[in-house]
Design a protein around this motif. Structure first.
Motif, PDB file in Angstrom:
ATOM      1  N   TRP A 197       4.769   3.140 -28.649  1.00  0.00           N
ATOM      2  CA  TRP A 197       4.674   3.406 -30.168  1.00  0.00           C
ATOM      3  C   TRP A 197       3.809   4.743 -30.394  1.00  0.00           C
ATOM      4  N   ILE A 201       5.050   8.005 -32.260  1.00  0.00           N
ATOM      5  CA  ILE A 201       4.713   8.466 -33.316  1.00  0.00           C
ATOM      6  C   ILE A 201       4.121   9.781 -33.248  1.00  0.00           C
ATOM      7  N   VAL A 204       7.028  12.324 -33.622  1.00  0.00           N
ATOM      8  CA  VAL A 204       7.412  12.469 -34.893  1.00  0.00           C
ATOM      9  C   VAL A 204       6.625  13.355 -35.754  1.00  0.00           C
ATOM     10  N   GLN A 205       5.082  13.145 -35.458  1.00  0.00           N
ATOM     11  CA  GLN A 205       3.993  13.902 -35.900  1.00  0.00           C
ATOM     12  C   GLN A 205       4.220  15.628 -35.624  1.00  0.00           C
ATOM     13  N   SER A 210      13.481  13.521 -35.045  1.00  0.00           N
ATOM     14  CA  SER A 210      13.540  12.441 -36.278  1.00  0.00           C
ATOM     15  C   SER A 210      13.021  11.091 -35.875  1.00  0.00           C
ATOM     16  N   VAL A 211      12.460  10.312 -36.587  1.00  0.00           N
ATOM     17  CA  VAL A 211      12.384   8.841 -36.373  1.00  0.00           C
ATOM     18  C   VAL A 211      13.793   8.144 -35.953  1.00  0.00           C
ATOM     19  N   ASP A 215      14.557   6.418 -32.080  1.00  0.00           N
ATOM     20  CA  ASP A 215      14.950   5.119 -32.068  1.00  0.00           C
ATOM     21  C   ASP A 215      16.141   5.242 -30.962  1.00  0.00           C
ATOM     22  N   TYR A 271      -0.324   9.152 -41.060  1.00  0.00           N
ATOM     23  CA  TYR A 271       0.780   9.265 -40.437  1.00  0.00           C
ATOM     24  C   TYR A 271       1.906   8.206 -41.169  1.00  0.00           C
ATOM     25  N   SER A 274       5.242   9.509 -43.490  1.00  0.00           N
ATOM     26  CA  SER A 274       6.271  10.254 -42.832  1.00  0.00           C
ATOM     27  C   SER A 274       6.940   9.226 -41.984  1.00  0.00           C
ATOM     28  N   ILE A 275       6.332   8.321 -41.310  1.00  0.00           N
ATOM     29  CA  ILE A 275       7.313   7.280 -40.364  1.00  0.00           C
ATOM     30  C   ILE A 275       8.052   6.489 -41.235  1.00  0.00           C
ATOM     31  N   GLY A 278      11.273   8.198 -42.621  1.00  0.00           N
ATOM     32  CA  GLY A 278      12.071   8.352 -41.454  1.00  0.00           C
ATOM     33  C   GLY A 278      12.915   7.123 -41.361  1.00  0.00           C
TER      34      GLY A 278
END
Ligand SMILES: NC(=O)c1ccc[n+]([C@@H]2O[C@H](COP(=O)([O-])OP(=O)(O)OC[C@H]3O[C@@H](n4cnc5c(N)ncnc54)[C@H](O)[C@@H]3O)[C@@H](O)[C@H]2O)c1
Length: 313
Positions: A197, A201, A204-205, A210-211, A215, A271, A274-275, A278
């Protein structure tokens, strides 16, 4: 401990305690559950009714029945005849201490007390106990009536014999048991998840992907293999005839360099938005409850299939 002689007590019947109750009932044990919350008994019985088709499909032991569940709001009565007590109360040290004191006031001195705690150390939980040597970690994974893993370990005062008894008992109920040799925060599997994780994270940051694509990178990539072989055996398999030794020698320099570039866990909550955005975008064309239902159906099929293959660990 054999099934005929083992009485189980479940202390705390929230998400995890209910899962434990269903698991032990499905394995044919007599289970006595306790929880002081209003309506706890009917919630537990409804929950077990709902999940019973799933545990039936995973296979019931001889004599398994929902009728083997007794409920009492009195913790002393719940543990009085218990050989094995699964503590699944709220995750707060002060509550765990008062729960252990109540359990010990009612239980036999040699009954095992296994705590489901995700984050507290058994050394902390057993401090002040009358018989700390029988207090062990028995950390399950949600949903605990389906996921086989249980992480077992002890604190400073737990006896090695009681850790061994606990491991053998869980294994006899069909759980996949692993031994934590040294207390660490978050035990083992959650630490491995946090490592992933943390980097997800960070990616993405940093705007790397993209999220949804992160995935997919797991669920359509290495995640497919991780349910079958763990990280080390997968590396060994990637190494060809030279196995993991050759692979680590070969990839070591590059992996060291990638490791130096990995992100760290964010120190603030900035953060999260934004997660979450997503995840919302990823879910736009799906029905999330149905997604979870289909995931659980597939998970059961996977567990059934794994059981038929003798050479998967
Ligand atoms: N939720 C998870 O995914 C998960 C996974 C593994 C382990 N755990 C661990 O399992 C334990 C329980 O977590 P949960 O998610 O089921 O929490 P939960 O809040 O759903 O359930 C806790 C239950 O304990 C009951 N309770 C409160 N005081 C009590 C008392 N004095 N005696 C008996 N019961 C009492 C509450 O009424 C509640 O039903 C925690 O230690 C947690 O860290 C949780």
């Amino acid at each position: 401990m054999t099934k005929q002689t083992v009485n189980i007590a479940i202390v705390g019947t929230g998400v995890i305690g209910a899962g434990w109750a269903a698991h032990f009932l499905a394995r044919g044990f007599a289970v006595t559950a306790t929880d002081p919350a209003d309506g706890a008994e009917s919630r537990l019985r409804d929950w077990i009714d709902n999940c019973w088709p799933v545990v039936e499909r995973l296979g019931l032991a001889d004599g398994a029945s929902r009728d083997n569940l007794t409920f009492t709001p009195d913790v002393h009565a719940a543990v009085r005849h218990a050989d094995f007590i699964q503590e699944s109360g709220p995750e707060r040290l002060d509550i765990k201490h008062s729960l252990i004191a109540s359990i010990e006031a009612g239980a036999r001195a040699d009954a095992i007390i296994a705590s489901s705690s995700s984050g507290l150390a058994i050394s902390e939980i057993q401090a002040g106990a009358r018989h700390p040597e029988r207090i062990v970690l028995g950390h399950p994974f949600n949903p605990s009536h389906i996921i086989p893993l249980v992480e077992v370990g002890g604190g400073n005062l737990t006896s090695p014999e009681n850790i061994a008894r606990t491991m053998a008992f869980y294994a006899s109920t069909g759980k996949k048991v692993i031994r934590i040799n040294k207390e660490v925060k978050g035990h083992i599997a959650n630490r491995l998840q946090v490592a992933l994780w943390q980097e997800a994270i960070s990616l993405v940051q940093r705007g790397v992907a993209s999220v949804a694509d992160i995935d997919a990178a797991i669920s359509y990539g290495p995640g497919l293999r991780w349910a079958l072989l763990g990280p080390f055996l997968n590396l060994h398999a990637s190494g060809g005839p030279g196995g993991i030794t050759l692979l680590l020698q070969h990839l070591g320099p590059a992996q060291r360099e990638w490791a130096r570039d990995l992100g760290t866990y964010p120190e603030t909550d900035d953060y999260i938005e934004s997660i979450a955005q997503g995840v919302d975008a990823e879910l736009q064309s799906y029905d999330f409850p149905e997604m979870l239902h289909q995931r659980d159906q597939l998970l059961i099929q996977l567990l059934e299939a794994k059981r038929t293959l003798s050479q998967l660990p």
